[in-house]
Design a protein around this motif. Structure first.
Motif, PDB file in Angstrom:
ATOM      1  N   SER A   1      -0.162   5.510  -1.214  1.00 31.93           N
ATOM      2  CA  SER A   1       1.548   4.799  -1.119  1.00 31.93           C
ATOM      3  C   SER A   1       1.327   3.601  -1.233  1.00 31.93           C
ATOM      4  CB  SER A   1       2.534   5.755  -0.758  1.00 31.93           C
ATOM      5  OG  SER A   1       1.749   5.654   0.964  1.00 31.93           O
ATOM      6  N   GLY A   2       1.975   3.000  -0.809  1.00 28.73           N
ATOM      7  CA  GLY A   2       2.644   1.906  -0.673  1.00 28.73           C
ATOM      8  C   GLY A   2       2.157   0.861  -1.204  1.00 28.73           C
ATOM      9  N   VAL A   3       2.868  -0.655  -1.562  1.00 29.85           N
ATOM     10  CA  VAL A   3       2.153  -1.842  -2.244  1.00 29.85           C
ATOM     11  C   VAL A   3       0.918  -1.747  -2.446  1.00 29.85           C
ATOM     12  CG1 VAL A   3       1.989  -4.072  -2.250  1.00 29.85           C
ATOM     13  CG2 VAL A   3       3.756  -3.421  -0.955  1.00 29.85           C
ATOM     14  N   LEU A   4       0.072  -1.516  -2.591  1.00 29.60           N
ATOM     15  CA  LEU A   4      -1.532  -1.436  -3.164  1.00 29.60           C
ATOM     16  C   LEU A   4      -2.206  -0.080  -3.326  1.00 29.60           C
ATOM     17  CD1 LEU A   4      -3.220  -3.968  -0.273  1.00 29.60           C
ATOM     18  CD2 LEU A   4      -2.353  -4.063  -2.499  1.00 29.60           C
ATOM     19  N   ALA A   5      -1.047   0.791  -3.614  1.00 26.86           N
ATOM     20  CA  ALA A   5      -1.603   2.511  -3.767  1.00 26.86           C
ATOM     21  C   ALA A   5      -2.322   2.418  -5.491  1.00 26.86           C
ATOM     22  CB  ALA A   5      -0.093   2.995  -4.487  1.00 26.86           C
ATOM     23  N   GLY A   6      -3.596   3.418  -4.875  1.00 27.97           N
ATOM     24  CA  GLY A   6      -4.869   2.868  -6.157  1.00 27.97           C
ATOM     25  C   GLY A   6      -5.822   1.895  -6.447  1.00 27.97           C
ATOM     26  N   ALA A   7      -5.558   1.037  -5.390  1.00 25.72           N
ATOM     27  CA  ALA A   7      -6.249   0.106  -4.951  1.00 25.72           C
ATOM     28  C   ALA A   7      -8.033   0.618  -4.308  1.00 25.72           C
ATOM     29  CB  ALA A   7      -6.053  -0.991  -3.869  1.00 25.72           C
ATOM     30  N   SER A   8      -8.524  -0.315  -5.193  1.00 23.55           N
ATOM     31  CA  SER A   8     -10.436   0.516  -4.387  1.00 23.55           C
ATOM     32  C   SER A   8     -10.789   0.351  -3.011  1.00 23.55           C
ATOM     33  CB  SER A   8     -11.309  -0.583  -5.311  1.00 23.55           C
ATOM     34  OG  SER A   8     -11.127  -1.446  -4.309  1.00 23.55           O
ATOM     35  N   ALA A   9     -11.316   1.021  -2.668  1.00 21.47           N
ATOM     36  CA  ALA A   9     -12.280   1.839  -1.209  1.00 21.47           C
ATOM     37  C   ALA A   9     -12.387   0.640  -1.239  1.00 21.47           C
ATOM     38  CB  ALA A   9     -13.080   2.540  -1.642  1.00 21.47           C
ATOM     39  N   GLU A  10     -12.956  -0.687  -1.873  1.00 21.22           N
ATOM     40  CA  GLU A  10     -13.469  -2.121  -1.573  1.00 21.22           C
ATOM     41  C   GLU A  10     -12.739  -2.556  -0.993  1.00 21.22           C
ATOM     42  OE1 GLU A  10     -14.687  -0.656  -4.176  1.00 21.22           O
ATOM     43  OE2 GLU A  10     -16.476  -0.249  -3.629  1.00 21.22           O
TER      44      GLU A  10
END
Length: 144
Positions: free
Chosen positions: A23-32
């Motif tokens: 969740s949040g603004v960066l939902a789905g961001a890469s682990a890096e």
């Protein structure tokens, strides 16, 4: 500045946790990207600690004294600046405070000696108390 750095770091940590939970603004961001946010947040916390330590050291390196004969001001950590002025030679002492300086108890002290140039000392804690002490030693009435 330390509070600003800590606030930014806290925001990054919260966003990194939200991103890890999907969740949040960066939902789905890469682990890096999430690990990068953690690294930047840790760097901001380190900057906050460094800023705080430097400020405390600088504050503790400032000495101000008023005796019955002289005014003594020493400032600086690596570079030292000293004013040693006979009390009879003090013409006036000015205090300059910003809005935040008044709220947080700091300001600039400007000492005018007879026949000399004004000596300015910035970011001094409790400048009004210092001025009051000098005027008491001189015997001048304190303005209301």
């Amino acid at each position: 500045m330390a509070l600003v750095f800590v606030g930014l770091a806290a925001g990054l940590f919260v966003e990194a946790i939200e991103a890890k939970n999907g969740s949040g603004v960066l939902a789905g961001a890469s682990a890096e990207a999430v690990h990068g946010m953690d690294f930047v947040a840790i760097a901001l916390v380190a900057a906050a600690i460094g800023t705080l330590v430097y400020g405390l050291a600088k504050r503790n390196a400032t000495e101000m004294a008023v005796t019955d004969r002289r005014v003594l001001i020493k400032t600086g950590i690596g570079n030292r600046r000293t004013l040693d002025l006979m009390l009879s030679r003090v013409e006036s002492i000015g205090v300059e405070e910003t809005f935040f300086g008044r709220m947080l108890g700091y300001g600039s002290v400007v000492v005018h000696g007879t026949g000399g140039t004004p000596e300015s000392f910035v970011m001094i804690a409790h400048p009004q108390e210092f001025r009051r002490s000098v005027q008491q030693q001189i015997g001048a009435p304190w303005p209301v």
